[in-house]
Design a protein around this motif. Sequence first.
Motif, PDB file in Angstrom:
ATOM      1  N   SER A   1     189.114 111.545  76.469  1.00 27.07           N
ATOM      2  CA  SER A   1     187.884 111.791  75.709  1.00 27.07           C
ATOM      3  C   SER A   1     187.482 110.513  75.001  1.00 27.07           C
ATOM      4  CB  SER A   1     188.118 112.859  74.628  1.00 27.07           C
ATOM      5  OG  SER A   1     188.589 114.043  75.181  1.00 27.07           O
ATOM      6  N   LEU A   2     186.197 110.401  74.718  1.00 24.23           N
ATOM      7  CA  LEU A   2     185.700 109.272  73.925  1.00 24.23           C
ATOM      8  C   LEU A   2     186.020 109.510  72.454  1.00 24.23           C
ATOM      9  CD1 LEU A   2     182.167 108.656  75.491  1.00 24.23           C
ATOM     10  CD2 LEU A   2     184.287 107.421  75.954  1.00 24.23           C
ATOM     11  N   LEU A   3     186.378 108.449  71.755  1.00 26.35           N
ATOM     12  CA  LEU A   3     186.566 108.495  70.308  1.00 26.35           C
ATOM     13  C   LEU A   3     185.250 108.136  69.631  1.00 26.35           C
ATOM     14  CD1 LEU A   3     190.106 106.869  69.986  1.00 26.35           C
ATOM     15  CD2 LEU A   3     189.467 109.233  69.449  1.00 26.35           C
ATOM     16  N   PRO A   4     185.106 108.432  68.340  1.00 28.44           N
ATOM     17  CA  PRO A   4     183.847 108.173  67.640  1.00 28.44           C
ATOM     18  C   PRO A   4     183.241 106.777  67.829  1.00 28.44           C
ATOM     19  CG  PRO A   4     185.216 109.553  66.273  1.00 28.44           C
ATOM     20  CD  PRO A   4     186.051 109.158  67.482  1.00 28.44           C
ATOM     21  N   PRO A   5     184.037 105.684  67.824  1.00 27.31           N
ATOM     22  CA  PRO A   5     183.400 104.374  68.033  1.00 27.31           C
ATOM     23  C   PRO A   5     182.690 104.266  69.391  1.00 27.31           C
ATOM     24  CG  PRO A   5     185.609 104.075  67.148  1.00 27.31           C
ATOM     25  CD  PRO A   5     185.469 105.528  67.501  1.00 27.31           C
ATOM     26  N   ALA A   6     183.285 104.844  70.427  1.00 26.87           N
ATOM     27  CA  ALA A   6     182.651 104.806  71.752  1.00 26.87           C
ATOM     28  C   ALA A   6     181.431 105.725  71.775  1.00 26.87           C
ATOM     29  CB  ALA A   6     183.641 105.224  72.831  1.00 26.87           C
ATOM     30  N   GLU A   7     181.570 106.900  71.176  1.00 32.62           N
ATOM     31  CA  GLU A   7     180.438 107.825  71.132  1.00 32.62           C
ATOM     32  C   GLU A   7     179.266 107.207  70.377  1.00 32.62           C
ATOM     33  OE1 GLU A   7     182.356 111.184  69.319  1.00 32.62           O
ATOM     34  OE2 GLU A   7     182.767 112.130  71.263  1.00 32.62           O
ATOM     35  N   ALA A   8     179.579 106.507  69.276  1.00 24.97           N
ATOM     36  CA  ALA A   8     178.526 105.893  68.465  1.00 24.97           C
ATOM     37  C   ALA A   8     177.788 104.799  69.222  1.00 24.97           C
ATOM     38  CB  ALA A   8     179.129 105.331  67.174  1.00 24.97           C
ATOM     39  N   GLY A   9     178.503 104.051  70.068  1.00 26.59           N
ATOM     40  CA  GLY A   9     177.876 102.965  70.812  1.00 26.59           C
ATOM     41  C   GLY A   9     177.274 103.381  72.133  1.00 26.59           C
ATOM     42  N   LEU A  10     177.560 104.605  72.561  1.00 26.11           N
ATOM     43  CA  LEU A  10     177.137 105.057  73.881  1.00 26.11           C
ATOM     44  C   LEU A  10     175.621 104.989  74.078  1.00 26.11           C
ATOM     45  CD1 LEU A  10     178.267 106.123  76.524  1.00 26.11           C
ATOM     46  CD2 LEU A  10     178.098 108.432  75.596  1.00 26.11           C
ATOM     47  N   THR A  11     174.861 105.416  73.102  1.00 28.75           N
ATOM     48  CA  THR A  11     173.401 105.398  73.223  1.00 28.75           C
ATOM     49  C   THR A  11     172.897 103.976  73.442  1.00 28.75           C
ATOM     50  OG1 THR A  11     173.221 107.349  71.829  1.00 28.75           O
ATOM     51  CG2 THR A  11     171.244 106.007  72.059  1.00 28.75           C
ATOM     52  N   ASP A  12     173.435 103.023  72.683  1.00 27.98           N
ATOM     53  CA  ASP A  12     172.998 101.628  72.826  1.00 27.98           C
ATOM     54  C   ASP A  12     173.430 101.028  74.160  1.00 27.98           C
ATOM     55  OD1 ASP A  12     171.771 101.657  70.346  1.00 27.98           O
ATOM     56  OD2 ASP A  12     173.510 100.826  69.303  1.00 27.98           O
ATOM     57  N   VAL A  13     174.628 101.376  74.614  1.00 21.16           N
ATOM     58  CA  VAL A  13     175.121 100.875  75.897  1.00 21.16           C
ATOM     59  C   VAL A  13     174.269 101.423  77.038  1.00 21.16           C
ATOM     60  CG1 VAL A  13     177.065 100.981  77.509  1.00 21.16           C
ATOM     61  CG2 VAL A  13     177.469 100.426  75.115  1.00 21.16           C
TER      62      VAL A  13
END
Length: 147
Positions: A95-107
Amino acid sequence: MQISRRPDSAGYLTNYAARLFARALQRRIEPMGFSLGYMPILLGLADGTPKTQKELAELASIEQPTMAATLTRMERDGLIRRDPDPADGRSALISLLPPAEAGLTDVLAAGREVSDTGLAALAPAEAELYLSFLERIIVKLKAADSA
């Protein structure tokens, strides 16, 4: 920039375009703390559903050892977590952790921008046709690879 001599090879041109897309995307996502190698996993987990390493490798068409190494780096970077799979004690659900989830939209936005930049060389109808051609080529090559 024009290619000085256009090679008569769909594979060469496709590979060259892919490398240019990849370089442009890497330049955009590196400052966000992401690596280009993380993209298949980010895309595979973007829906929020945990997946096994095997599922991610199949989704990304990546060999298991490469997937394992990438997941290890992502875990080290605090982007994913592995939880025991209740259906199979030998595997883990990623699963993605919060830092990855937070950056996902920008990526994902960076990926769309790079794609849009490349496709801007074509009229909208041509871009749609180009993408449909690529999908057909991929299906054909996958079928030939499995035969």
